[in-house]
Scaffold this motif. Structure first.
Motif, mmCIF file in Angstrom:
data_model
loop_
_atom_site.group_PDB
_atom_site.id
_atom_site.type_symbol
_atom_site.label_atom_id
_atom_site.label_comp_id
_atom_site.label_asym_id
_atom_site.label_seq_id
_atom_site.Cartn_x
_atom_site.Cartn_y
_atom_site.Cartn_z
ATOM 1 N N MET A 95 0.839 -1.175 0.000
ATOM 2 C CA MET A 95 0.000 0.000 0.000
ATOM 3 C C MET A 95 0.890 1.247 0.000
ATOM 4 S SD MET A 95 -2.633 1.278 2.991
ATOM 5 C CE MET A 95 -1.414 1.579 4.243
ATOM 6 N N ILE A 96 0.537 2.204 -0.819
ATOM 7 C CA ILE A 96 1.253 3.484 -0.833
ATOM 8 C C ILE A 96 0.324 4.526 -0.236
ATOM 9 C CG2 ILE A 96 2.314 5.264 -2.257
ATOM 10 C CD1 ILE A 96 3.042 2.992 -4.240
ATOM 11 N N ARG A 97 0.832 5.248 0.731
ATOM 12 C CA ARG A 97 0.019 6.214 1.471
ATOM 13 C C ARG A 97 0.817 7.482 1.742
ATOM 14 N NH1 ARG A 97 2.105 6.430 6.494
ATOM 15 N NH2 ARG A 97 3.030 4.582 7.449
ATOM 16 N N GLU A 98 0.107 8.505 2.256
ATOM 17 C CA GLU A 98 0.776 9.722 2.701
ATOM 18 C C GLU A 98 1.447 9.457 4.046
ATOM 19 O OE1 GLU A 98 -1.451 13.374 2.833
ATOM 20 O OE2 GLU A 98 -1.938 13.271 0.706
ATOM 21 N N VAL A 99 2.270 10.363 4.425
ATOM 22 C CA VAL A 99 3.035 10.256 5.659
ATOM 23 C C VAL A 99 2.171 10.578 6.881
ATOM 24 C CG1 VAL A 99 3.880 12.653 5.722
ATOM 25 C CG2 VAL A 99 5.319 10.802 6.585
ATOM 26 N N LYS A 100 2.536 9.982 8.012
ATOM 27 C CA LYS A 100 1.946 10.292 9.317
ATOM 28 C C LYS A 100 3.094 10.701 10.235
ATOM 29 C CE LYS A 100 0.317 6.154 9.656
ATOM 30 N NZ LYS A 100 -0.312 4.875 9.979
ATOM 31 N N LEU A 101 2.813 11.559 11.201
ATOM 32 C CA LEU A 101 3.882 12.037 12.082
ATOM 33 C C LEU A 101 4.596 10.915 12.822
ATOM 34 C CD1 LEU A 101 2.478 15.388 13.513
ATOM 35 C CD2 LEU A 101 4.312 15.046 11.847
ATOM 36 N N ASP A 102 3.905 9.830 13.125
ATOM 37 C CA ASP A 102 4.586 8.753 13.840
ATOM 38 C C ASP A 102 5.494 7.915 12.928
ATOM 39 O OD1 ASP A 102 2.548 7.370 12.555
ATOM 40 O OD2 ASP A 102 1.834 6.356 14.360
ATOM 41 N N ASP A 103 5.604 8.284 11.648
ATOM 42 C CA ASP A 103 6.536 7.635 10.717
ATOM 43 C C ASP A 103 7.960 8.178 10.842
ATOM 44 O OD1 ASP A 103 4.412 6.191 9.563
ATOM 45 O OD2 ASP A 103 4.127 7.675 7.966
ATOM 46 N N LEU A 104 8.134 9.272 11.548
ATOM 47 C CA LEU A 104 9.405 9.994 11.552
ATOM 48 C C LEU A 104 10.614 9.119 11.872
ATOM 49 C CD1 LEU A 104 11.051 12.592 11.276
ATOM 50 C CD2 LEU A 104 10.453 13.127 13.652
ATOM 51 N N ASP A 105 10.563 8.347 12.918
ATOM 52 C CA ASP A 105 11.734 7.540 13.299
ATOM 53 C C ASP A 105 12.100 6.546 12.193
ATOM 54 O OD1 ASP A 105 12.029 8.848 15.719
ATOM 55 O OD2 ASP A 105 10.969 7.318 16.876
ATOM 56 N N ARG A 106 11.109 5.873 11.641
ATOM 57 C CA ARG A 106 11.378 4.873 10.592
ATOM 58 C C ARG A 106 11.919 5.542 9.329
ATOM 59 N NH1 ARG A 106 13.223 0.236 8.837
ATOM 60 N NH2 ARG A 106 11.978 -0.727 7.208
ATOM 61 N N LEU A 107 11.350 6.669 8.937
ATOM 62 C CA LEU A 107 11.839 7.361 7.742
ATOM 63 C C LEU A 107 13.276 7.837 7.945
ATOM 64 C CD1 LEU A 107 8.743 9.469 6.605
ATOM 65 C CD2 LEU A 107 9.345 7.103 6.034
ATOM 66 N N SER A 108 13.559 8.345 9.126
ATOM 67 C CA SER A 108 14.925 8.806 9.432
ATOM 68 C C SER A 108 15.907 7.652 9.380
ATOM 69 C CB SER A 108 14.961 9.460 10.817
ATOM 70 O OG SER A 108 14.155 10.608 10.848
ATOM 71 N N GLU A 109 15.495 6.510 9.872
ATOM 72 C CA GLU A 109 16.335 5.317 9.870
ATOM 73 C C GLU A 109 16.653 4.865 8.433
ATOM 74 O OE1 GLU A 109 14.955 0.828 10.608
ATOM 75 O OE2 GLU A 109 14.906 2.042 12.429
ATOM 76 N N ILE A 110 15.640 4.806 7.594
ATOM 77 C CA ILE A 110 15.848 4.379 6.207
ATOM 78 C C ILE A 110 16.709 5.392 5.460
ATOM 79 C CG2 ILE A 110 14.724 3.878 3.994
ATOM 80 C CD1 ILE A 110 12.281 2.898 5.632
ATOM 81 N N GLU A 111 16.431 6.671 5.650
ATOM 82 C CA GLU A 111 17.202 7.737 4.999
ATOM 83 C C GLU A 111 18.677 7.649 5.393
ATOM 84 O OE1 GLU A 111 17.605 11.693 2.959
ATOM 85 O OE2 GLU A 111 15.963 10.262 2.933
ATOM 86 N N ALA A 112 18.945 7.528 6.688
ATOM 87 C CA ALA A 112 20.329 7.486 7.180
ATOM 88 C C ALA A 112 21.078 6.271 6.644
ATOM 89 C CB ALA A 112 20.346 7.487 8.704
ATOM 90 N N ALA A 113 20.380 5.157 6.453
ATOM 91 C CA ALA A 113 21.019 3.944 5.951
ATOM 92 C C ALA A 113 21.181 3.949 4.433
ATOM 93 C CB ALA A 113 20.204 2.724 6.373
ATOM 94 N N SER A 114 20.504 4.869 3.759
ATOM 95 C CA SER A 114 20.492 4.881 2.292
ATOM 96 C C SER A 114 21.466 5.874 1.671
ATOM 97 C CB SER A 114 19.076 5.178 1.799
ATOM 98 O OG SER A 114 18.178 4.170 2.215
#
Length: 159
Positions: A1-20
């Motif tokens: 599923m592709i969806r818009e962002v939610k504020l509680d996504d922040l930690d996971r997005l930061s983790e993926i970004e930092a690893a990428s």
């Protein structure tokens, strides 16, 4: 599923970004938070079984070219802007090679067209020019960007 962002996504997005991305190129947690607050509609999150696996984000603007200042100044976003800029195209390392980034990019293209944009602009490293070319992006050569002190290529998809 592709969806818009939610504020509680922040930690996971930061983790993926930092690893990428290398540290000098990755958006920090605070930068991602400001982006989420300023342009949630310009985040595309691919989530399966409750796990965020891939995402794309950027901002909309009337400017035709992506500039380095856009990465850090979320206030430059214009909701009805003519161009969709893309900052990050990332997939968690455990899920790479499964076509997830391709799936998200196809949705970004569909949504950007539906929003009446003229097109999409991004910068990428040399090894990814062919990948973006498969979507119809045109390679405009070396970008003026010096984000992270590396060479970036400007890619444009015009609708």
């Amino acid at each position: 599923m592709i969806r818009e962002v939610k504020l509680d996504d922040l930690d996971r997005l930061s983790e993926i970004e930092a690893a990428s991305y290398p540290k000098a190129e990755a958006a920090g947690k605070e930068s991602i938070r400001k982006r989420m607050e300023s342009f949630p509609e310009c985040f595309w999150i691919l989530e399966e079984d409750g796990i965020i696996k891939s995402f794309i984000n950027g901002m909309a603007t009337d400017e035709a070219d992506l500039t380095d200042i856009m990465y850090d100044d979320a206030k430059l976003h214009k909701k009805d802007g003519e161009w969709q800029m893309i900052f990050s195209v990332v997939t968690d390392e455990a899920y790479r090679g499964c076509g997830l980034a391709r799936e998200v990019m196809n949705r970004v293209i569909t949504d950007s067209k539906a929003r009446g944009r003229k097109g999409i602009v991004l910068t990428c490293k040399d090894r990814l020019r062919g990948f973006y070319g498969e979507f119809g992006y045109v390679d405009e050569g070396i970008s003026q960007s010096n984000h992270g002190d590396t060479i970036w290529y400007k890619m444009r998809l015009t609708f």
